[in-house]
Scaffold this motif. Structure first.
Motif, PDB file in Angstrom:
ATOM      1  N   PHE A   1       0.861  -1.191   0.000  1.00 42.34           N
ATOM      2  CA  PHE A   1       0.000   0.000   0.000  1.00 42.34           C
ATOM      3  C   PHE A   1       0.896   1.239   0.000  1.00 42.34           C
TER       4      PHE A   1
ATOM      5  N   TYR B   1       1.517   5.187   1.505  1.00 42.60           N
ATOM      6  CA  TYR B   1       1.409   5.799   2.833  1.00 42.60           C
ATOM      7  C   TYR B   1       1.619   7.295   2.694  1.00 42.60           C
TER       8      TYR B   1
ATOM      9  N   ARG C   1       1.511  10.859   5.290  1.00 41.60           N
ATOM     10  CA  ARG C   1       1.336  11.412   6.632  1.00 41.60           C
ATOM     11  C   ARG C   1       0.708  12.797   6.505  1.00 41.60           C
TER      12      ARG C   1
ATOM     13  N   LEU D   1      -5.041   5.833   9.457  1.00 44.77           N
ATOM     14  CA  LEU D   1      -4.144   5.184  10.415  1.00 44.77           C
ATOM     15  C   LEU D   1      -3.910   6.133  11.586  1.00 44.77           C
ATOM     16  N   ALA D   2      -4.308   5.704  12.783  1.00 46.53           N
ATOM     17  CA  ALA D   2      -4.042   6.512  13.984  1.00 46.53           C
ATOM     18  C   ALA D   2      -3.038   5.744  14.830  1.00 46.53           C
TER      19      ALA D   2
ATOM     20  N   ASP E   1      -2.022   8.587   7.355  1.00 48.55           N
ATOM     21  CA  ASP E   1      -1.606   8.637   8.764  1.00 48.55           C
ATOM     22  C   ASP E   1      -2.081   9.949   9.374  1.00 48.55           C
TER      23      ASP E   1
END
Lengths: 156, 286
Positions: free
Chosen positions: B6, B8, B10, B31-32, B53
């Motif tokens: 995947f 990613y 932030r 995403l936490a 994220d």
């Protein structure tokens, strides 16, 4: 993706796939094989490491999430002497057999002793309840952690 | 196992995270703390194309009070919840519950927003949110939306969150004089998912239990309020009558841990323990 983080006091820059979790990164990229992979879904505790001062499941953190972070592994705690007494107590009490769980167990035990210098046996059992040992039956591990806590309290 | 591949990203601010979520839609996962998402990825139960994220968003951090409410930012980690004086003062059932959530190495990462949004029927925090009459705060490109926890949990791992919404905070009324709470769960091993659990919140008024809310978890497909049992207890009907009414309130399921009949039995055991802990006088009466 490029990441930069501190691992056992050294700054590390690396190119990782987003899907690489922290323990695969430590083991495969940095050859720090002290952190073990058991279940790889957060149950067994063999991958326990420190991230930004708190223990975490290394298999439940992505390496890219640790970008900018501070990682400490069993190699770091071992080399610095931070847990030398705990390691000696594990050996003296025969608190390991195959040793697979031991790095994670030491990380969890040290975390407990940093937050609670004089834990009861019940509190020790509670704190390491997320770290599975399939050899010892835990009794000797609890003995070793308790012994270390008492030694440290006396040395204060 | 290893997660499938995947991307990613932030997010640095809430507007950026909302924009990313709007752009990627259902191909993205937020995403936490990652303590439920990462196992799902590693087991390939989930295979998103991109993880957004949100763990660095300042807007989702912090625990504070207003004149009427306790506000807990979605990114509050379990360990922060466990140690927060404001939470212990205004929502002590959360403080008590959090010690039952997994282990220290997971509580150091897991977040309250993540637990509520994941809506695992076996999780402690959704049941606490129900017991506390919490309000869930969500943000989307259209603005902020606040709904009661009662309307938030809609089914098995399902919530009222829309695909472009991010859970940003939880609000709970400030504690009042006479507030009482109780919590219990039955698990085979410390830190395991409960076989059944109960978070309870009420108020003692004129020597009687009032405003009682019983949030059950690990029984049925979602965290559930036992409204009939609570009504019987506040009407003075006694613990045994309330325990009997749990058969109507709950829809226990069978799984490897326990069958439905055992679960209902254990739900009644917990009711007796938790209520008599909150109101010792009721124990004597029962």
């Amino acid at each position: 993706m490029n990441i930069t983080l501190t691992v056992n006091g050294e700054t590390v820059t690396a190119d990782v796939l987003p899907r690489t979790h922290l323990v695969d990164f430590l083991r495969e990229h940095l050859e720090l094989t002290g952190s073990h992979l058991g279940c790889e879904h957060g149950v067994c505790g063999a991958c326990t490491i420190r991230l930004d001062g708190a223990i975490v499941r290394g298999c439940l953190v992505l390496a890219v999430q640790a970008d900018g972070g501070v990682v400490e592994t069993i190699e770091g705690l071992s080399d610095s002497g931070e847990i030398a007494d705990l390691q000696a107590a594990f050996i003296a009490r025969n608190a390991l057999q195959c040793g697979f769980c031991t790095p994670g167990m030491l990380m969890a035990a040290q975390d407990l002793l940093l937050h609670n210098a004089t834990p009861t046996r019940e509190e020790i059992r509670e704190h390491i309840s997320g770290n599975y040992c399939r050899c010892t039956g835990y009794q000797a591990i609890v003995d070793a952690v308790e012994t270390t806590a008492k030694q440290r309290a006396r040395a204060q | 196992m290893k997660a499938s591949a995947f991307d990613y990203v932030r997010a640095k601010s809430l507007p950026e995270a909302l924009d990313l979520l709007a752009r990627h839609g259902e191909a993205a996962k937020l995403l936490a703390g990652g303590q439920s998402l990462l196992p799902a990825l590693n087991l390939r139960l989930s295979a998103p194309e991109i993880l957004i994220d949100i763990s660095h968003l300042p807007e989702l951090r912090g625990i504070s009070t207003t004149a009427t409410s306790l506000r807990i930012g979605a990114l509050t980690r379990h360990v922060e919840l466990q140690n927060a004086a404001l939470v212990a003062e205004h929502a002590p059932v959360l403080t008590q519950a959090i010690g039952h959530v997994a282990h220290a190495a997971i509580r150091s990462r897991g977040t309250i927003g993540g637990s509520l949004a994941n809506a695992d029927p076996a999780a402690e925090l959704p049941a606490c949110a129900l017991a506390l009459h919490a309000r869930i705060v969500m943000q989307s490109p259209r603005g902020e939306r606040v709904i009661a926890a009662d309307d938030f949990f809609t089914g098995l791992f399902a919530t009222a969150l829309l695909p472009d919404e991010i859970l940003t905070a939880v609000e709970i009324n400030l504690a009042q004089p006479g507030d009482v709470h109780g919590f219990g769960e039955l698990a085979r091993r410390s830190g395991d998912y409960a076989i059944v659990g109960l978070a309870a919140q009420g108020r003692v008024q004129n020597g009687k239990l009032a405003a009682l809310r019983l949030g059950y978890f690990s029984i049925g497909t979602k965290a559930t309020l036992a409204t009939k049992a609570a009504a019987i207890l506040t009407a003075g009907g006694g613990i045994e009558a309330a325990a009997a009414a749990l058969a109507d309130d709950l829809e226990p399921h069978d799984d490897l841990q326990a069958d439905a009949a055992t679960r209902l039995h254990l739900a009644r055991v917990l009711l007796r323990r938790v209520i008599s802990g909150m109101m010792p006088s009721l124990k004597a009466a029962a």
